[in-house]
Design a protein around this motif. Sequence first.
Motif, PDB file in Angstrom:
ATOM      1  N   ASP A  37      61.426  26.795  55.100  1.00 56.34           N
ATOM      2  CA  ASP A  37      62.274  26.763  56.279  1.00 56.34           C
ATOM      3  C   ASP A  37      61.452  26.786  57.561  1.00 56.34           C
ATOM      4  O   ASP A  37      61.666  27.617  58.436  1.00 56.34           O
ATOM      5  N   ASN A  57      63.509  18.760  62.617  1.00 55.68           N
ATOM      6  CA  ASN A  57      63.911  18.922  61.227  1.00 55.68           C
ATOM      7  C   ASN A  57      63.427  20.265  60.730  1.00 55.68           C
ATOM      8  O   ASN A  57      62.686  20.977  61.409  1.00 55.68           O
ATOM      9  N   PHE A  60      61.950  21.316  53.585  1.00 57.23           N
ATOM     10  CA  PHE A  60      62.951  21.534  52.545  1.00 57.23           C
ATOM     11  C   PHE A  60      62.338  22.224  51.326  1.00 57.23           C
ATOM     12  O   PHE A  60      61.128  22.179  51.116  1.00 57.23           O
ATOM     13  N   GLU A  68      66.527  18.908  56.431  1.00 56.01           N
ATOM     14  CA  GLU A  68      67.693  19.278  57.239  1.00 56.01           C
ATOM     15  C   GLU A  68      67.426  18.925  58.693  1.00 56.01           C
ATOM     16  O   GLU A  68      66.466  19.405  59.297  1.00 56.01           O
ATOM     17  N   LYS A  69      68.277  18.082  59.268  1.00 56.65           N
ATOM     18  CA  LYS A  69      68.141  17.729  60.678  1.00 56.65           C
ATOM     19  C   LYS A  69      68.667  18.872  61.529  1.00 56.65           C
ATOM     20  O   LYS A  69      69.701  19.476  61.222  1.00 56.65           O
TER      21      LYS A  69
END
Length: 402
Positions: A37, A57, A60, A68-69
């Motif tokens: 993260d 972003n 992941f 994840e945007k």
Amino acid sequence: MRQPKYILSLLNWLAFVMLIASGCTEPYTPEIEGAADFLVVEGRITDDTSGSSFTLNRTFPFDATLAEKVTGAELAIETRTGQRHVLAETEEGLYRSDPSAFVPVRGEEYRLYIRLASGSTYASGYELMKSSPVIESVSWQPAEEEGDEPGMLRRGLEFRLTTEDPEGNSRFYRWSVDETWEFRVPYPISGTWTFEPTAEFTTFPPGTNTEVCYRFGKSSEILLGSTRQLVQDRIEQARILFVDARSGKLGYGYSALVKQDVLSEDEYAFYQTLRQNTETTGSIFDPVPSESRGNIHNLNDPEEIVLGYIGASSRQTIRLFVHPNDVPDEVGTLFQPYKSCMPDSLPLNYRTLSNRLSQGGYSFYDYVLNQMGFIVGFQVVTSTCGDCRLTGSPEKPSFWPW
């Protein structure tokens, strides 16, 4: 945005080493605390006519496939003197400046400010807006490159760049390439069928283009050059791109927009590390990926890892075109992406036609006629063989010369 490969390389390397050490035959997914993260910031402060753009972003997990945007953030370009230009989120996770309202000035210092929807705030270090020398030339020539398998060679075109700073102030360079190429489908469709309440064929409006389209791409390599150890600040014939003839890009027209940025020494070191982690990590005998956080920091938590480096410089560009008639015979256009496309004939039965089209992946192409010119059936094709809009844009770019 393509996720930074050095993080993934690190995770893959650790997983492989642990798998070898354990002697397991069952699939193993390592649990790496805190590695899933990280905020990833990519972009550059530049005087490009399209403005400055940045993507946000998050890295992941090991077993995921998509990043994840980060949406809903506030981004601004700031100066030491207190000027501030807020960016707009034009797509999910993509933030752009307005070039009509803000143009950075060479010699000024800038930074990127970020405030996430969660309230966390970040900023890059202030970077001096450097000048970039004019690109002297970019040329292309036939070349061969090692293929995916030992002993296999790929043929194509190799692009090389020459640039020089007579003042000797640049020293550290990075290049990127935006690609555009024309392609055509062999069986362009002309309309669509509806079957309720009755079977009816509707022709596309005049001017609808399903045959000729354009695709766009960006170079994925980290292209760097340095004259730090040279007396003359000159880059001679640096290789910046190889276009494989099998890619299909050279068949109907190809264009490359070459961009040149001048980096600070710290930024150059950051991208050197990133390139090393991306390109060399693959086995236990490769160097362990090294960490390079860049110049972006959480303003309230300096220990938080943030990935990316926000530099600032003017940008020089040059666009090249390659007409298919100019591609040397020894290179050719080897790849035929639509070689397997063949129309499939169906009997003159609307239910059969409806069933085939409703399956998805097929489009009506034409009628089957007998020797007397009477309709005796239908022809359908795989949709990607008949409608270029499914894999490209039918709008001819404004810069396209043909």
